[in-house]
Design an enzyme around this catalytic site. Structure first.
Site, mmCIF file in Angstrom:
data_model
loop_
_atom_site.group_PDB
_atom_site.id
_atom_site.type_symbol
_atom_site.label_atom_id
_atom_site.label_comp_id
_atom_site.label_asym_id
_atom_site.label_seq_id
_atom_site.Cartn_x
_atom_site.Cartn_y
_atom_site.Cartn_z
ATOM 1 N N HIS A 1 -3.342 7.310 1.658
ATOM 2 C CA HIS A 1 -3.737 6.065 1.428
ATOM 3 C C HIS A 1 -5.283 5.590 1.731
ATOM 4 O O HIS A 1 -5.513 5.667 2.995
ATOM 5 C CB HIS A 1 -2.779 5.071 1.655
ATOM 6 C CG HIS A 1 -3.210 3.558 1.489
ATOM 7 N ND1 HIS A 1 -3.721 3.031 0.340
ATOM 8 C CD2 HIS A 1 -3.303 2.363 2.381
ATOM 9 C CE1 HIS A 1 -4.120 1.782 0.534
ATOM 10 N NE2 HIS A 1 -3.850 1.182 1.954
ATOM 11 N N CYS B 1 0.942 -1.418 0.087
ATOM 12 C CA CYS B 1 0.047 -0.035 -0.226
ATOM 13 C C CYS B 1 0.813 1.390 0.203
ATOM 14 O O CYS B 1 0.348 2.345 -0.444
ATOM 15 C CB CYS B 1 -0.875 -0.015 1.085
ATOM 16 S SG CYS B 1 -2.093 -1.387 1.098
ATOM 17 N N ASN C 1 -10.149 -0.204 -1.159
ATOM 18 C CA ASN C 1 -8.695 0.017 -1.162
ATOM 19 C C ASN C 1 -7.901 -0.492 -2.077
ATOM 20 O O ASN C 1 -7.912 -1.800 -2.420
ATOM 21 C CB ASN C 1 -8.161 -0.884 0.253
ATOM 22 C CG ASN C 1 -6.984 -0.957 0.744
ATOM 23 O OD1 ASN C 1 -5.951 -0.560 -0.149
ATOM 24 N ND2 ASN C 1 -6.455 -1.142 2.046
HETATM 25 N N1 COA Z 1 -18.926 -8.311 7.571
HETATM 26 C C1 COA Z 1 -19.913 -8.237 8.810
HETATM 27 N N2 COA Z 1 -19.192 -8.476 10.315
HETATM 28 C C2 COA Z 1 -17.869 -8.510 10.228
HETATM 29 C C3 COA Z 1 -17.139 -8.741 8.969
HETATM 30 C C4 COA Z 1 -17.626 -8.241 7.956
HETATM 31 N N3 COA Z 1 -17.009 -8.185 6.595
HETATM 32 N N4 COA Z 1 -15.698 -8.711 9.491
HETATM 33 C C5 COA Z 1 -15.589 -8.857 10.786
HETATM 34 N N5 COA Z 1 -17.067 -8.542 11.126
HETATM 35 C C6 COA Z 1 -17.545 -8.798 12.584
HETATM 36 C C7 COA Z 1 -16.696 -9.603 13.364
HETATM 37 O O1 COA Z 1 -17.093 -11.044 13.323
HETATM 38 C C8 COA Z 1 -16.787 -9.042 15.029
HETATM 39 O O2 COA Z 1 -17.940 -9.710 15.384
HETATM 40 P P1 COA Z 1 -18.126 -9.849 17.040
HETATM 41 O O3 COA Z 1 -18.064 -8.413 17.606
HETATM 42 O O4 COA Z 1 -19.532 -10.345 16.669
HETATM 43 O O5 COA Z 1 -16.909 -10.803 17.441
HETATM 44 C C9 COA Z 1 -17.023 -7.674 14.596
HETATM 45 O O6 COA Z 1 -17.381 -7.464 13.168
HETATM 46 C C10 COA Z 1 -15.634 -6.612 14.626
HETATM 47 O O7 COA Z 1 -14.766 -7.369 14.080
HETATM 48 P P2 COA Z 1 -13.302 -6.844 13.908
HETATM 49 O O8 COA Z 1 -12.318 -7.707 12.914
HETATM 50 O O9 COA Z 1 -12.650 -6.395 15.212
HETATM 51 O O10 COA Z 1 -13.727 -5.276 13.111
HETATM 52 P P3 COA Z 1 -13.037 -4.045 12.970
HETATM 53 O O11 COA Z 1 -13.734 -3.027 13.574
HETATM 54 O O12 COA Z 1 -11.426 -4.011 13.257
HETATM 55 O O13 COA Z 1 -12.913 -3.829 11.180
HETATM 56 C C11 COA Z 1 -11.737 -4.097 9.600
HETATM 57 C C12 COA Z 1 -12.504 -4.739 10.578
HETATM 58 C C13 COA Z 1 -10.906 -5.125 8.575
HETATM 59 C C14 COA Z 1 -12.374 -3.184 8.558
HETATM 60 C C15 COA Z 1 -10.692 -3.213 10.129
HETATM 61 O O14 COA Z 1 -9.764 -3.830 11.020
HETATM 62 C C16 COA Z 1 -9.752 -2.456 9.081
HETATM 63 O O15 COA Z 1 -9.903 -1.828 8.330
HETATM 64 N N6 COA Z 1 -8.131 -2.633 9.327
HETATM 65 C C17 COA Z 1 -7.329 -2.088 8.687
HETATM 66 C C18 COA Z 1 -7.294 -2.865 7.232
HETATM 67 C C19 COA Z 1 -6.444 -2.210 6.203
HETATM 68 O O16 COA Z 1 -6.324 -1.025 6.014
HETATM 69 N N7 COA Z 1 -5.630 -2.989 5.688
HETATM 70 C C20 COA Z 1 -4.885 -2.726 4.460
HETATM 71 C C21 COA Z 1 -3.770 -2.098 4.991
HETATM 72 S S1 COA Z 1 -3.232 -1.093 3.706
#
Ligand code: COA
Length: 329
Positions: A250, A109, A280
């Site tokens: 980004h 990224c 992204n």
């Molecule tokens: N749809 C619905 N529910 C989802 C889901 C999806 N796609 N992904 C996870 N969940 C649920 C999980 O199971 C969890 O449920 P629970 O609370 O019942 O256990 C809840 O949502 C929270 O999950 P979590 O993984 O903690 O979510 P989050 O708020 O961290 O969001 C991302 C997940 C991936 C969106 C976030 O962590 C993120 O954007 N991270 C950075 C990723 C990134 O930028 N990557 C590239 C780098 S360049």
């Protein structure tokens, strides 16, 4: 080094949040509120980062204007057309640029920022006067079909910039770059297989050919990572955060961009956002956002602009530029 042209290419197929919620346990509400993404693009079957890079490169060359020789091509990609050789020589040939130096930069990224810094080095060393810098990624080929963690986030696309030698105080001039990495976080976003490392015995058959991401940890590290890098780049330019008219970060997640802006004390209105439309797009994210920001009129000639990225590696990078007079897109 001076910005002299921009272009972007997005594949035709639009994948909405509702499309995803029909094939996996997710919802438009969850994706929009957690990531800011409404839709992303997916490359057609057989359409690779090479094809997207050629289209974006062609747009940037058109925008720059015919007639100036390109002396080098640097392609930022972590989803290359093939593992070996690099994608850039094929791009240069497809664009009819002759036997110029052409190579890939793999910083995921942060790839475009790394590639632009490399172009600045080539220009400063006198190796090239004008460089085509492209970011192109097709992560859809590496997303596990049922992995809602990654499939909701990533989109395919390419963006490109023409940069040329110039004075440090002329419109369009880039400042110094801040670049960094932390290999201790290399497992946080990874495609484990396909390299020279033997296949992992722990990974279910074939699973390590796909992207794995520990989203929450990446999220946690990206905010101070980007904000600190921005401070270094601003300091190297002699600008303060109040000087910045537009931050083009980004497009990883709207909440990350908001948190970086808050960390820097930058009003939300000065932070450009197009993640809702494109998702992204990894190494393509910044040049696509630069192109869209220019096309939308969100950035204007004379604006002081901050670019910043963070991603797998872990890697990060930031720089500054003043926005030049460029033809409308
Ligand atoms: N749809 C619905 N529910 C989802 C889901 C999806 N796609 N992904 C996870 N969940 C649920 C999980 O199971 C969890 O449920 P629970 O609370 O019942 O256990 C809840 O949502 C929270 O999950 P979590 O993984 O903690 O979510 P989050 O708020 O961290 O969001 C991302 C997940 C991936 C969106 C976030 O962590 C993120 O954007 N991270 C950075 C990723 C990134 O930028 N990557 C590239 C780098 S360049």
């Amino acid at each position: 080094m001076v910005l002299a042209g921009l272009g972007a290419y997005l594949p035709e197929e639009v994948v909405t949040n509702d499309d995803l919620s029909r094939v996996m346990d997710t919802s438009d509400e969850w994706i929009s509120s957690r990531t800011g993404i409404s839709q992303r693009r997916r490359a057609a079957e057989g359409q690779t980062s090479l094809h997207l890079a050629v289209e974006a490169g062609r747009e940037a060359l058109k925008h720059h204007g015919e007639g100036t020789a390109i002396d080098a091509v640097v392609v930022a990609t972590s989803t290359p057309h093939r593992l070996c050789p690099a994608t850039a020589p094929d791009v240069a040939t497809a664009l009819g640029l002759g036997h110029v130096p052409a190579f890939d930069v793999a910083a995921v990224c942060s790839g475009f920022v790394y590639a632009a810094a490399t172009a600045q080095g080539l220009i400063a060393a006198g190796t090239a006067r004008t460089v085509l810098v492209i970011g192109s990624d097709v992560f859809s080929s590496f997303l596990y079909p049922s992995d809602r963690n990654t499939r909701v986030i990533f989109g395919d696309g390419a963006g490109a910039a023409v940069v040329r030698a110039g004075d440090h105080d002329e419109p369009g001039a880039f400042g110094a770059f801040d670049l960094g990495s932390d290999g201790e976080g290399s497992d946080l976003i990874t495609i484990g297989g396909g390299g020279s490392m033997p296949p992992s015995e722990d990974a279910p058959a074939g699973r390590d050919q796909f992207l794995a991401m520990e989203g929450r940890e990446v999220y946690r590290r990206s905010i101070p990572g980007m904000a600190d890098s921005c401070r270094v780049a601003l300091d190297r330019r002699g600008w303060s955060i109040e000087d910045v008219d537009v931050m083009i970060g980004h497009q990883a997640n709207i909440r990350i961009l908001d948190a970086v802006a808050r960390n820097l004390d930058l009003e939300r209105e000065r932070c450009y956002v197009n993640i809702d439309r494109v998702g992204n797009t990894a190494g393509a994210s910044i040049p696509i956002a630069m192109t869209h920001a220019h096309a939308d009129g969100a950035v204007r000639a004379g604006d002081k602009v901050l670019l910043t990225a963070f991603g797998a590696g872990l890697t990060w990078g930031s720089t500054t530029l003043t926005w030049p007079e460029l033809p409308t897109i």
